[in-house]
Motif scaffolding. Structure first.
Motif, PDB file in Angstrom:
ATOM      1  N   PRO A 118       0.968  -1.164  -0.130  1.00  0.00           N
ATOM      2  CA  PRO A 118       0.057   0.040   0.076  1.00  0.00           C
ATOM      3  C   PRO A 118       0.747   1.423  -0.094  1.00  0.00           C
ATOM      4  CG  PRO A 118       0.159  -0.720   2.378  1.00  0.00           C
ATOM      5  CD  PRO A 118       0.984  -1.806   1.414  1.00  0.00           C
ATOM      6  N   GLU A 119       2.106   1.248  -0.022  1.00  0.00           N
ATOM      7  CA  GLU A 119       3.092   2.253   0.161  1.00  0.00           C
ATOM      8  C   GLU A 119       2.759   3.291  -0.878  1.00  0.00           C
ATOM      9  OE1 GLU A 119       5.197  -1.004   2.060  1.00  0.00           O
ATOM     10  OE2 GLU A 119       3.942  -0.767   0.605  1.00  0.00           O
ATOM     11  N   CYS A 120       2.483   3.298  -1.875  1.00  0.00           N
ATOM     12  CA  CYS A 120       2.430   4.606  -3.022  1.00  0.00           C
ATOM     13  C   CYS A 120       1.134   5.201  -2.591  1.00  0.00           C
ATOM     14  CB  CYS A 120       2.315   4.026  -4.436  1.00  0.00           C
ATOM     15  SG  CYS A 120       4.044   3.583  -4.984  1.00  0.00           S
ATOM     16  N   LEU A 147       4.531   6.679  -0.056  1.00  0.00           N
ATOM     17  CA  LEU A 147       6.036   6.260   0.229  1.00  0.00           C
ATOM     18  C   LEU A 147       5.992   4.933  -0.898  1.00  0.00           C
ATOM     19  CD1 LEU A 147       5.687   5.354   4.190  1.00  0.00           C
ATOM     20  CD2 LEU A 147       7.302   7.112   2.964  1.00  0.00           C
ATOM     21  N   ILE A 148       7.083   4.369  -0.824  1.00  0.00           N
ATOM     22  CA  ILE A 148       7.504   3.453  -1.686  1.00  0.00           C
ATOM     23  C   ILE A 148       7.806   2.020  -0.976  1.00  0.00           C
ATOM     24  CG2 ILE A 148       8.386   4.679  -3.522  1.00  0.00           C
ATOM     25  CD1 ILE A 148      11.099   3.063  -1.796  1.00  0.00           C
ATOM     26  N   PRO A 149       7.700   0.912  -1.480  1.00  0.00           N
ATOM     27  CA  PRO A 149       8.243  -0.350  -0.823  1.00  0.00           C
ATOM     28  C   PRO A 149       9.526  -0.263  -0.548  1.00  0.00           C
ATOM     29  CG  PRO A 149       6.382  -0.910  -2.451  1.00  0.00           C
ATOM     30  CD  PRO A 149       7.015   0.578  -2.675  1.00  0.00           C
ATOM     31  N   GLY A 150      10.181   0.466   0.477  1.00  0.00           N
ATOM     32  CA  GLY A 150      11.544   0.672   0.776  1.00  0.00           C
ATOM     33  C   GLY A 150      12.044  -0.232   1.697  1.00  0.00           C
ATOM     34  N   ARG A 154       8.644   7.898  -7.813  1.00  0.00           N
ATOM     35  CA  ARG A 154       9.868   7.185  -7.604  1.00  0.00           C
ATOM     36  C   ARG A 154       9.871   5.690  -7.576  1.00  0.00           C
ATOM     37  NH1 ARG A 154      13.517  10.433  -4.618  1.00  0.00           N
ATOM     38  NH2 ARG A 154      15.534   9.314  -4.250  1.00  0.00           N
ATOM     39  N   ALA A 155       8.813   4.813  -7.401  1.00  0.00           N
ATOM     40  CA  ALA A 155       8.716   3.657  -7.338  1.00  0.00           C
ATOM     41  C   ALA A 155       8.929   2.781  -8.760  1.00  0.00           C
ATOM     42  CB  ALA A 155       7.400   3.111  -7.037  1.00  0.00           C
ATOM     43  N   ASN A 192      17.008   3.293   0.299  1.00  0.00           N
ATOM     44  CA  ASN A 192      17.243   4.162   1.263  1.00  0.00           C
ATOM     45  C   ASN A 192      16.944   5.509   0.857  1.00  0.00           C
ATOM     46  OD1 ASN A 192      17.729   1.749   2.571  1.00  0.00           O
ATOM     47  ND2 ASN A 192      20.288   1.825   2.373  1.00  0.00           N
ATOM     48  N   LYS A 193      17.710   5.839  -0.233  1.00  0.00           N
ATOM     49  CA  LYS A 193      17.497   7.272  -0.829  1.00  0.00           C
ATOM     50  C   LYS A 193      16.095   7.618  -0.772  1.00  0.00           C
ATOM     51  CE  LYS A 193      21.971   7.114  -3.191  1.00  0.00           C
ATOM     52  NZ  LYS A 193      22.747   7.051  -4.360  1.00  0.00           N
ATOM     53  N   ALA A 194      15.377   6.882  -1.469  1.00  0.00           N
ATOM     54  CA  ALA A 194      13.960   7.206  -1.913  1.00  0.00           C
ATOM     55  C   ALA A 194      13.206   7.367  -0.515  1.00  0.00           C
ATOM     56  CB  ALA A 194      13.167   6.111  -2.589  1.00  0.00           C
TER      57      ALA A 194
END
Length: 681
Positions: A143-145, A149-152, A255-256, A276-278
């Motif tokens: 669900p991150e986006c 967020l992104i699956p980070g 970003r994803a 990590n950067k994302a």
């Protein structure tokens, strides 16, 4: 207070192939409080791996969760406190570093997805060499986006390397931005996320046997190659989809996509570093903060909305619907589908009744065709609907809702007619979009039984019901209204009886400004594009077509009469479109958006002012801030949180905007216009 700490509990079993480590994730609560990963949870995982390695003779490891729950990802309660790139970067690095220890273990590892697995909960299983999934698992996904967020913690990298970029895009981008769509255990297996699919009753034992088989060489796992036929085409399709959903206003899905594309050529280590950067960039972003706030609203606050009385709700065993038009027919289908109770639908002509009933039957048949219910179930549900021309069939109804033409005299008449037939305890609800509920019930014998129950179109999609309380509505009416909304799988928000209530008042204010700017010289498409740039789910003039020109003008009239022309002007050009029977500003079905020539001909501009997109957005947002401030001062709802919840669930405003008041605060509009912030309310 943060979430309870998830512990990684280790047990050892001397199996026929040697010692096995069984690691169970458990926060000490039942399934209502899912396992989540905080800093303390990662420490527990690290300690669990240390204890496994300290044994020296472990032959394999199985990771699983507590009953019904594998893990639901990171502890989001800490995200609002992350304010710098380095903090976000370190969160990503800590997760990667500790979880990668699972990947580096010197023996076979199996993740046994026994229940819900979301975000980091799905990711941690990707670090194991093999995966099993229970057929009964109801929800798995990233669900991150959806929340900025992104699956980070390896999701973008490992899912791509396991499944290929096309399936990774489906899981991480398409599903997340399609209202956070989840997949189930069977779909996860078919997609390739798991190597084996087992039934729930024997899942634990079967997964252990699978691990033993891997160790002794009797189980062989064959996976399809994770290559894509056309990476460029897949990425182009994904970008087109994201543009249509967020219009460039939310950075996370873009970003994803970069991370997924990169994962096709990067090493695992490089992929983790880019994740990590994302995370460093995204966790501190306005969109992420707003998304987490919105996520909390919908998943926590909405379940305990203020104003719900303590009175025990009386069950609704039969529903009456006055009217058989499109809205009434949608309501009939919803009540039957969710409640499974008889519904009687009345109109003044048999042809209207027949058309409404046919709509309901067709909707159930569509569900059969889509595999959502068996034919026998559809026939049974259809049999619960009874069309009529007589109020006599309403005599034993517990709940009656009217959805007739938006005229006060008509609504008062149908309420008076139905009150003469139903029992005194029967709730009389109105789906009016703007008229006074108080006036509607003023002449009834039991005005305390009258309540507003305002749905949003399309009824099946938008989960909000504005529950309108009049000064005379009693708790014995309000309690069942909220209970009914919940059973219909809708979120009820208590709203004061005031012109156009809450959501329509806000949307009408926005549309009024848009129409005025066109009068002054702006182009229709320019106005739409400027506001889409905020990330709105639908352009204002497309929304106008969805609502319907007559309905929108009627709501504008109500607000104009209540609050005056300065705040809610009646646009003469728009009135001409209504009178001409126009249904859209644009040419219907055109591949490229084009203003209808007849609309341009009818619309007489008063000026030739040139607008910039920022100017259009500034005017709309500034006036929305002022109007919402008045709404809160008038106590139309309890707090700014109710405003945001209603805009998210009733108007589809995206999570990354945080509704409307949070966005206005974070974007600096409220401090500039009102010299304060809404979030303090």
């Amino acid at each position: 207070m943060g979430e309870p700490v998830t512990k990684f509990l280790v047990n050892f079993w001397n199996s026929p192939v040697g010692k096995l480590a069984i690691v169970t994730m458990d926060n000490g609560h039942d399934y209502k409080k899912p396992n989540v990963f905080s800093e303390a949870a990662l420490v527990s995982l690290n300690e669990a791996i240390n204890s496994v390695l300290a044994q020296g003779d472990v032959k394999g490891l199985m990771l699983t969760g507590k009953p019904y729950i594998f893990a639901a990802g990171a502890d989001l309660t800490q995200v609002p406190f992350v304010t710098t790139f380095d903090q976000g970067y370190q969160i990503g690095k800590a997760g990667h570093t500790i979880m990668k220890r699972l990947m580096d273990l010197p023996f076979p590892t199996v993740a046994a997805y026994n229940g819900v697995a979301l975000g980091g909960g799905l990711e941690i299983g990707l670090y194991c060499q093999y995966r099993t999934v229970a057929r009964s698992v109801p929800a798995m996904g990233f669900p991150e986006c959806f929340i900025g967020l992104i699956p980070g913690w390896g999701g973008c990298t490992l899912a791509t390397k396991l499944l290929g970029p096309e399936k990774a895009l489906e899981l991480i981008i398409f599903n997340a931005l399609n209202q956070n769509r989840m997949i189930n255990g069977v779909q996860a297996f078919e997609m390739g996320l798991a190597d084996r699919l087992y039934d729930g009753a024997e899942f634990f034992d079967d997964s252990l046997r699978f691990l033993i088989g891997i160790i002794e060489g009797t189980e062989k796992v064959e996976r399809q190659a994770s290559k894509t036929t056309n990476l460029k085409a897949a990425m182009s399709k994904a970008k087109e989809f994201v543009d249509a959903k967020v219009h460039g206003a939310a950075p996370a899905p873009y970003r994803a996509m970069e991370l997924i594309e990169g994962a096709t050529k990067w090493s695992v280590e490089q992929g983790f570093e880019e994740e990590n950067k994302a995370l460093g960039d995204l966790i501190k972003s306005r969109q992420c903060k707003c998304s987490i706030y919105a996520f909390d609203l919908v998943n926590r606050y909405a379940k305990k909305v203020k104003g719900v009385p303590d009175a025990k709700p009386k069950p609704v065993k039969k529903v009456g619907i006055i009217g058989a038009g499109l809205m009434a027919s949608q309501l009939a289908q919803l009540f039957i589908y969710r409640l499974g109770v008889p519904v009687v639908m009345k109109d003044i002509k048999q042809e209207f009744v027949d058309k409404g009933c046919a709509y309901v039957h067709q909707e159930f048949q569509k569900m059969v065709e889509k595999g959502r219910m068996p034919e026998a179930r559809a026939r049974y549900l259809s049999s619960l609907l009874h069309g009529t021309l007589s109020y006599d069939d309403f005599a034993d109804c517990d709940f009656v809702i009217e959805a007739v033409f938006e005229r006060m005299d008509i609504k008062k008449q149908v309420f008076a007619e139905v009150e003469a037939v139903v029992v005194p305890e029967c709730i009389l609800a109105t789906n009016t979009s703007s008229l006074s509920v108080t006036e509607m019930g003023a002449d009834l014998k039991h005005p305390e039984r009258v309540v507003g129950f305002h749905f949003f179109n399309p009824v099946a999609v938008l989960p909000l019901v504005e529950i309108i309380k009049t000064p005379r509505t009693d708790d014995l009416t309000l309690a069942p209204a909220f209970d009914l909304a919940k059973k219909l799988k809708k979120t009820g928000v208590l709203v004061k009886d005031a012109p156009a209530f809450l959501v329509n008042r806000i949307l009408t204010k926005m549309l009024a400004d848009c129409l005025t700017m066109v009068d002054e010289g702006a182009d229709f498409i320019q106005v739409d594009e400027a506001l889409l740039g905020l990330g709105l789910p639908m352009a204002p003039f497309d929304l106008l077509a969805l609502v319907g020109f007559p309905v929108a003008y009627h709501v504008a009239e109500t607000l104009n009469h209540a609050f005056g022309a300065e705040r809610f002007p009646l646009n003469a050009n728009f009135k001409k479109l209504v009178e001409a029977g126009k249904k859209s500003i644009y040419v219907p079905g055109a591949k490229v958006k084009k203003v209808d020539p007849e609309v341009e001909k009818l619309w007489v501009r008063k000026g030739q002012k040139e607008f910039h997109s920022d100017e259009i957005r500034d005017r709309v947002l500034s006036n929305l801030a002022k109007e919402i401030d008045l709404i809160l001062k008038e106590k139309i709802v309890n707090s700014s949180r109710d405003v945001d919840l209603a805009m998210i669930m009733g108007a589809g405003w995206p999570f990354f905007m945080g509704g409307i008041t949070m966005y206005l605060d974070m974007a600096g509009v409220t401090p500039k216009v009102l010299q304060k912030v809404f979030f303090s309310f």
